[in-house]
Design an enzyme around this catalytic site. Structure first.
Site, mmCIF file in Angstrom:
data_model
loop_
_atom_site.group_PDB
_atom_site.id
_atom_site.type_symbol
_atom_site.label_atom_id
_atom_site.label_comp_id
_atom_site.label_asym_id
_atom_site.label_seq_id
_atom_site.Cartn_x
_atom_site.Cartn_y
_atom_site.Cartn_z
ATOM 1 N N GLY A 80 -3.340 -8.915 -2.206
ATOM 2 C CA GLY A 80 -2.604 -9.696 -1.206
ATOM 3 C C GLY A 80 -2.126 -11.046 -1.720
ATOM 4 O O GLY A 80 -1.819 -11.942 -0.934
ATOM 5 N N THR A 81 -2.015 -11.173 -3.053
ATOM 6 C CA THR A 81 -1.578 -12.433 -3.671
ATOM 7 C C THR A 81 -0.234 -12.912 -3.122
ATOM 8 O O THR A 81 -0.083 -14.086 -2.746
ATOM 9 C CB THR A 81 -1.400 -12.227 -5.202
ATOM 10 O OG1 THR A 81 -2.397 -11.330 -5.665
ATOM 11 C CG2 THR A 81 -1.440 -13.524 -5.953
ATOM 12 N N THR A 82 0.738 -12.002 -3.090
ATOM 13 C CA THR A 82 2.105 -12.358 -2.679
ATOM 14 C C THR A 82 2.100 -12.861 -1.236
ATOM 15 O O THR A 82 2.743 -13.853 -0.897
ATOM 16 C CB THR A 82 3.015 -11.107 -2.800
ATOM 17 O OG1 THR A 82 2.691 -10.414 -4.002
ATOM 18 C CG2 THR A 82 4.476 -11.484 -2.787
ATOM 19 N N HIS A 137 -5.236 -15.351 -11.269
ATOM 20 C CA HIS A 137 -6.215 -14.263 -11.088
ATOM 21 C C HIS A 137 -7.480 -14.567 -11.914
ATOM 22 O O HIS A 137 -8.355 -13.717 -12.019
ATOM 23 C CB HIS A 137 -5.643 -12.941 -11.588
ATOM 24 C CG HIS A 137 -4.428 -12.450 -10.855
ATOM 25 N ND1 HIS A 137 -4.359 -12.329 -9.496
ATOM 26 C CD2 HIS A 137 -3.234 -11.997 -11.327
ATOM 27 C CE1 HIS A 137 -3.171 -11.833 -9.153
ATOM 28 N NE2 HIS A 137 -2.470 -11.639 -10.240
ATOM 29 N N TYR A 226 -8.304 -9.397 2.966
ATOM 30 C CA TYR A 226 -6.981 -8.876 3.334
ATOM 31 C C TYR A 226 -7.055 -8.151 4.684
ATOM 32 O O TYR A 226 -6.210 -8.361 5.562
ATOM 33 C CB TYR A 226 -6.547 -7.910 2.218
ATOM 34 C CG TYR A 226 -5.215 -7.223 2.395
ATOM 35 C CD1 TYR A 226 -4.052 -7.782 1.873
ATOM 36 C CD2 TYR A 226 -5.126 -5.983 3.038
ATOM 37 C CE1 TYR A 226 -2.825 -7.137 1.997
ATOM 38 C CE2 TYR A 226 -3.903 -5.327 3.163
ATOM 39 C CZ TYR A 226 -2.759 -5.909 2.640
ATOM 40 O OH TYR A 226 -1.553 -5.256 2.773
ATOM 41 N N LYS A 295 3.255 -0.579 0.642
ATOM 42 C CA LYS A 295 3.015 -0.113 2.017
ATOM 43 C C LYS A 295 2.405 -1.195 2.897
ATOM 44 O O LYS A 295 2.622 -1.220 4.099
ATOM 45 C CB LYS A 295 2.066 1.084 1.994
ATOM 46 C CG LYS A 295 2.709 2.385 1.590
ATOM 47 C CD LYS A 295 1.773 3.540 1.912
ATOM 48 C CE LYS A 295 2.336 4.859 1.409
ATOM 49 N NZ LYS A 295 1.312 5.913 1.456
HETATM 50 P P1 A3P Z 1 -0.023 -1.822 -1.271
HETATM 51 O O1 A3P Z 1 0.261 -1.411 -2.672
HETATM 52 O O2 A3P Z 1 -1.304 -1.222 -0.756
HETATM 53 O O3 A3P Z 1 1.090 -1.606 -0.341
HETATM 54 P P2 A3P Z 1 -0.466 -8.501 -4.673
HETATM 55 O O4 A3P Z 1 0.444 -9.345 -3.878
HETATM 56 O O5 A3P Z 1 -1.814 -9.085 -4.907
HETATM 57 O O6 A3P Z 1 0.203 -7.992 -5.892
HETATM 58 O O7 A3P Z 1 -0.790 -7.242 -3.748
HETATM 59 C C1 A3P Z 1 0.197 -6.295 -3.433
HETATM 60 C C2 A3P Z 1 -0.263 -5.559 -2.204
HETATM 61 O O8 A3P Z 1 -0.074 -6.400 -1.063
HETATM 62 C C3 A3P Z 1 0.570 -4.316 -1.969
HETATM 63 O O9 A3P Z 1 -0.279 -3.396 -1.282
HETATM 64 C C4 A3P Z 1 1.662 -4.862 -1.076
HETATM 65 O O10 A3P Z 1 2.363 -3.891 -0.348
HETATM 66 C C5 A3P Z 1 0.853 -5.778 -0.175
HETATM 67 N N1 A3P Z 1 1.682 -6.826 0.448
HETATM 68 C C6 A3P Z 1 2.722 -7.498 -0.098
HETATM 69 N N2 A3P Z 1 3.231 -8.360 0.779
HETATM 70 C C7 A3P Z 1 2.514 -8.237 1.911
HETATM 71 C C8 A3P Z 1 2.589 -8.864 3.194
HETATM 72 N N3 A3P Z 1 3.520 -9.770 3.458
HETATM 73 N N4 A3P Z 1 1.689 -8.502 4.124
HETATM 74 C C9 A3P Z 1 0.747 -7.569 3.849
HETATM 75 N N5 A3P Z 1 0.645 -6.931 2.668
HETATM 76 C C10 A3P Z 1 1.509 -7.257 1.703
#
Ligand code: A3P
Length: 331
Positions: A80-82, A137, A226, A295
């Site tokens: 959930g970094t983004t 990270h 998350y 997703k």
């Molecule tokens: P999924 O692959 O299960 O869909 P990170 O940002 O750490 O790289 O993590 C990516 C994961 O967070 C992905 O999960 C992505 O779809 C989900 N993600 C990205 N943006 C999001 C948001 N605004 N709200 C919830 N989940 C999100």
């Protein structure tokens, strides 16, 4: 923020140049294993990294100087970094930008909140002394000293290990396709994860490092999950603002600012923004912005893991987290 030396800037600016003699020499001494995308991970200070992140971490140690006013957002990848970057950026800068003018509408959150440990970003950090929110990270035990010793705040977000694994595997599959590499099969990746081998893993050690540190110092580290934030985003955005010393006023609450931030940063909204559908993090390499939005669901692991795999991972995690008080929602 300390300025980097010219030679460092040259190295940091060109991502291709990060493999200096020093780094190559170090890598040659480290154990290595296949990463999900078919490249190599190296074991360094107890954790597994792609070479670029070892170079990045070493450089962050030398050049990144956290200030008391900084906020560092930390995650194991695909936790959930983004989203955390978007929520924090929108919350902290809410008086500077009205929602309809938010830079998040036209810029990927990773551009707005740079990683301190990725060579592509050092120059940008140096060029933007006003930037105060950063991402990384890096595991707790390997953080740059100034992050631990200064009064900067840390927000850590973790995710249930089954969804994190499936999300990570998909992400690396896309990277492998893009770079024409041979990725690990799901079964091979599962085997690796069970042995603690994935980027920034072992997962449980990454999470436990921050969990324990947050219990010791709750004013310094806010520990989020998350699944909780998905379930009650408004509550956690409010909590985030309080933790960062910028609580929402009664007027803001009445005006629905928390709802607006939550909607702006929602998966559905962010994934459909032009910048996140078309851009790339780095001009001609690196992940596509769209790779960060798949997703955004809790429990997607049920669509991929066999019952034997999920049982085995659950047992492993119970064992690793036993006695810590840390639990995860799996659906
Ligand atoms: P999924 O692959 O299960 O869909 P990170 O940002 O750490 O790289 O993590 C990516 C994961 O967070 C992905 O999960 C992505 O779809 C989900 N993600 C990205 N943006 C999001 C948001 N605004 N709200 C919830 N989940 C999100």
């Amino acid at each position: 923020m300390e300025k980097t030396s010219d030679s460092q800037q040259k190295t940091s600016n060109g991502v291709e140049d990060y493999l200096t003699d020093e780094i190559q020499e170090l890598l040659s001494t480290l154990p290595r294993e296949k990463s999900f995308d078919g490249s190599y991970l190296y074991q360094y200070q107890g954790f597994w990294y792609r070479s670029i992140y070892i170079a990045g971490m070493i450089s962050a140690h030398r050049h990144f100087q956290a200030r008391d006013s900084d906020t560092i957002l930390i995650t194991c990848p695909k936790s959930g970094t983004t989203w955390l970057k978007a929520l924090t950026y929108a919350t902290v800068h809410r008086s500077r930008y009205a929602i309809e003018h938010s830079p998040l509408l036209t810029t990927n959150p990773h551009e707005l909140v740079p990683f301190i440990d990725h060579p592509a970003y050092y120059l940008k950090i140096n060029q933007s002394p006003t930037t105060s929110i950063f991402g990384t990270h890096i595991p707790y035990s390997s953080l740059p000293h100034s992050v631990v010793d200064s009064n900067c705040r840390i927000v850590y977000m973790c995710r249930n290990p089954l969804d994190q694994f499936i999300s990570h595997w998909h992400f690396m599959l896309k990277i492998a396709q893009d770079r024409k590499m041979e990725p690990l099969s799901l079964e091979e990746a599962f085997e690796s994860v069970s042995n603690g081998i994935q980027g920034f893993g072992p997962f449980w050690e990454h999470v436990l490092g921050y969990w324990k540190a947050s219990l010791d110092n709750p004013h310094k580290i806010l520990f989020l999950k998350y699944e909780d934030v998905i379930e009650n985003t408004l509550f956690y955005v409010k909590k985030l603002a309080e933790f960062l010393g910028c609580p929402f006023s009664d007027v803001e609450e009445k005006l629905g600012v928390i709802e607006e931030i939550s909607k702006l940063c929602s998966f559905e909204n962010m994934k459909d923004l032009e910048v996140n559908k078309t851009g790339r993090l780095l001009p001609d390499r690196g992940p596509k912005n769209s790779d960060f939005f798949r997703k955004g669901k809790v429990g997607d692991w049920t669509n991929y893991l066999t019952s034997a795999m999920s049982e085995s991972l659950k047992i492993l995690m119970d064992e690793k987290f036993s006695g810590s008080g840390l639990t995860f929602k799996l659906s």
